[in-house]
Design a protein around this motif. Structure first.
Motif, PDB file in Angstrom:
ATOM      1  N   ILE A 192       0.928  -1.117   0.075  1.00 29.27           N
ATOM      2  CA  ILE A 192       0.097   0.113  -0.295  1.00 29.27           C
ATOM      3  C   ILE A 192       0.498   1.276   0.209  1.00 29.27           C
ATOM      4  O   ILE A 192       2.043   1.333   0.934  1.00 29.27           O
ATOM      5  N   PHE A 193       0.503   2.550  -0.883  1.00 31.27           N
ATOM      6  CA  PHE A 193       1.648   3.247  -0.487  1.00 31.27           C
ATOM      7  C   PHE A 193      -0.107   4.506  -0.292  1.00 31.27           C
ATOM      8  O   PHE A 193      -0.670   4.517  -0.771  1.00 31.27           O
ATOM      9  N   VAL A 194       0.754   5.770   0.433  1.00 35.86           N
ATOM     10  CA  VAL A 194      -0.170   6.635   0.628  1.00 35.86           C
ATOM     11  C   VAL A 194      -0.076   7.740  -0.723  1.00 35.86           C
ATOM     12  O   VAL A 194      -0.314   8.934  -0.053  1.00 35.86           O
ATOM     13  N   SER A 195       1.181   7.738  -1.332  1.00 33.91           N
ATOM     14  CA  SER A 195       1.311   8.730  -2.078  1.00 33.91           C
ATOM     15  C   SER A 195       1.807   7.552  -3.741  1.00 33.91           C
ATOM     16  O   SER A 195       2.382   7.321  -3.621  1.00 33.91           O
ATOM     17  N   ASN A 196       0.828   8.596  -4.606  1.00 35.13           N
ATOM     18  CA  ASN A 196       1.062   7.851  -5.883  1.00 35.13           C
ATOM     19  C   ASN A 196       2.641   8.277  -6.709  1.00 35.13           C
ATOM     20  O   ASN A 196       2.986   7.787  -6.974  1.00 35.13           O
ATOM     21  N   GLN A 197       2.911   9.341  -6.262  1.00 36.23           N
ATOM     22  CA  GLN A 197       4.908   9.993  -7.148  1.00 36.23           C
ATOM     23  C   GLN A 197       5.381   8.490  -6.439  1.00 36.23           C
ATOM     24  O   GLN A 197       6.599   8.380  -7.086  1.00 36.23           O
ATOM     25  N   VAL A 198       5.547   8.500  -5.073  1.00 38.24           N
ATOM     26  CA  VAL A 198       6.609   7.631  -4.109  1.00 38.24           C
ATOM     27  C   VAL A 198       6.132   6.317  -5.004  1.00 38.24           C
ATOM     28  O   VAL A 198       7.605   5.588  -5.443  1.00 38.24           O
ATOM     29  N   LEU A 199       5.297   5.936  -5.506  1.00 36.55           N
ATOM     30  CA  LEU A 199       4.805   4.382  -6.224  1.00 36.55           C
ATOM     31  C   LEU A 199       5.553   4.358  -7.258  1.00 36.55           C
ATOM     32  O   LEU A 199       6.574   4.083  -7.900  1.00 36.55           O
ATOM     33  N   THR A 200       5.246   5.527  -8.794  1.00 28.78           N
ATOM     34  CA  THR A 200       5.765   5.553  -9.516  1.00 28.78           C
ATOM     35  C   THR A 200       7.227   6.034 -10.247  1.00 28.78           C
ATOM     36  O   THR A 200       7.132   5.814 -11.115  1.00 28.78           O
ATOM     37  N   ILE A 201       7.917   6.514  -9.035  1.00 28.50           N
ATOM     38  CA  ILE A 201       9.380   7.257  -9.446  1.00 28.50           C
ATOM     39  C   ILE A 201      10.066   6.140  -8.968  1.00 28.50           C
ATOM     40  O   ILE A 201      11.320   6.650  -9.162  1.00 28.50           O
ATOM     41  N   SER A 202      10.017   5.157  -7.977  1.00 27.97           N
ATOM     42  CA  SER A 202      10.304   4.323  -7.512  1.00 27.97           C
ATOM     43  C   SER A 202      10.970   3.377  -8.753  1.00 27.97           C
ATOM     44  O   SER A 202      10.780   2.972  -9.831  1.00 27.97           O
ATOM     45  N   ARG A 203      12.843   3.233  -8.864  1.00 28.33           N
ATOM     46  CA  ARG A 203      13.142   2.277 -10.174  1.00 28.33           C
ATOM     47  C   ARG A 203      12.686   0.819 -10.076  1.00 28.33           C
ATOM     48  O   ARG A 203      13.031  -0.278 -10.797  1.00 28.33           O
ATOM     49  N   HIS A 204      12.666   0.173  -9.006  1.00 28.14           N
ATOM     50  CA  HIS A 204      11.172  -1.590  -8.722  1.00 28.14           C
ATOM     51  C   HIS A 204      10.004  -0.837  -9.059  1.00 28.14           C
ATOM     52  O   HIS A 204       9.212  -2.172  -8.720  1.00 28.14           O
ATOM     53  N   TYR A 205       9.320   0.222  -9.663  1.00 32.07           N
ATOM     54  CA  TYR A 205       7.990   0.331  -9.961  1.00 32.07           C
ATOM     55  C   TYR A 205       7.611  -0.561 -11.016  1.00 32.07           C
ATOM     56  O   TYR A 205       6.711  -1.682 -10.628  1.00 32.07           O
TER      57      TYR A 205
END
Length: 331
Positions: free
Chosen positions: A129-142
């Protein structure tokens, strides 16, 4: 359902507040909830139906010891799912869950590179679960985690009663650590400068942490120069309802931002990494999906904070040259 919640500490902070409210809501929905954490001030607000297991302080960084404790709890309470928060609890949960075949849900409150730093955490979590969309999408492990990830913005219980908004009062509520102290320092200096045109402006600070004594000295020096108690520090406040009022303008992100908006205050997005602007109907959705962080912003400075404050007051009210009586709530 029998749920084991894991968090490193249970004191003041966004993740800790989130876990406490999640445990309480799950217990109120007739789920059996077991919480494993170090003891903190959140314990006093925990629903009595939640079973709290205190993790000794010396175990904090001993992952294998944590795994043994978690495995014992999985067997003892016949746990159906583990929900872990923060880096070390997530890793420990993944190992214990893999051994005993119990699914693990992780909530990322910070950054992927921290909370999910270990390949074990990224591989053996069943859901993230992510509370921020940006944190998920910019991750190199996305690419490797997107199939099991979901964005669920932070939420809070709806306030039962809306507070009176304190005119000319600015609020900043956070953990008082080294990172937040720099933001507070710039905010204090900006408010002191702003008082030239807006002498009724006050700053209300709340929170606790290692830099409290340093903060008190900063406040004393600022108030001495201003020759008034313009900067107030309330310390740790268990419930916002206890202060009886709310600042008309709040600086913050995440849970602080949500708490403020739910009470009708104006919000300027800021944390130690990103400076944003006032949240409006036109930009609300973008801020809400990113935990109220300005994901493209630069770090806050005294000048940026001052300019945002000046812009806010110029649009909402003209500068005043004569003081009016403003209600001040003392400690």
């Amino acid at each position: 359902m029998r749920i084991l919640q894991l968090v490193t500490r249970f004191d003041f902070g966004g993740a800790e507040n989130h876990v406490r409210e999640l445990c309480n809501e799950l217990a109120a929905s007739n789920h059996q909830v077991i919480l494993l954490s170090r003891k903190g001030r959140q314990n006093e607000l925990l629903d009595k139906r939640v079973i709290f297991i205190q993790l000794p302080s010396f175990v904090r960084n001993l992952i294998l010891t944590k795994v043994v404790i978690i495995a014992y709890l999985l067997l003892r309470y016949k746990i159906d799912v583990i929900h872990a928060h923060q880096r070390l609890p997530i890793i420990s949960a993944c190992i214990a869950g893999f051994i005993l075949r119990v699914p693990v849900v992780a909530t990322v409150h910070g950054r992927v590179r921290h909370d999910l730093r270990s390949a074990i955490a990224r591989r053996f979590t069943s859901r993230i679960i992510f509370v921020s969309n940006q944190v998920l999408t910019i991750s190199r492990h996305y690419g490797t985690i997107k199939h099991k990830s979901v964005v669920i913005p932070n939420g809070i219980p709806i306030p039962q009663k809306l507070p009176d908004l304190e005119p000319y009062t600015i609020g900043y509520f956070s953990r008082i650590d080294e990172r937040h102290f720099e933001v507070i320092k710039n905010l204090v200096l900006a408010v002191a400068k702003l008082k030239t045109d807006y002498p009724n402006v006050r700053l209300l600070l709340m929170g606790d942490g290692k830099e409290v004594e340093k903060l008190k000295l900063l406040i004393y020096e600022a108030n001495s120069k201003l020759n008034e108690e313009a900067i107030q520090y309330k310390g740790f406040v268990k419930k916002l309802e206890n202060i009886g009022f709310f600042p008309e303008l709040l600086f913050g992100v995440g849970r602080t931002a949500i708490e403020g908006l739910a009470r009708g205050t104006n919000l300027i997005s800021v944390n130690y990494k990103r400076m944003g602007e006032i949240v409006t109907l036109s930009n609300y959705e973008q801020y809400a999906m990113n935990n109220f962080v300005n994901v493209t912003g630069l770090p806050p400075t005294q000048e940026k904070i001052f300019n945002q404050l000046k812009n806010y007051y110029e649009k909402s009210m003209p500068p005043i040259t004569k003081r009016t009586k403003i209600k001040i709530v003392s400690n």
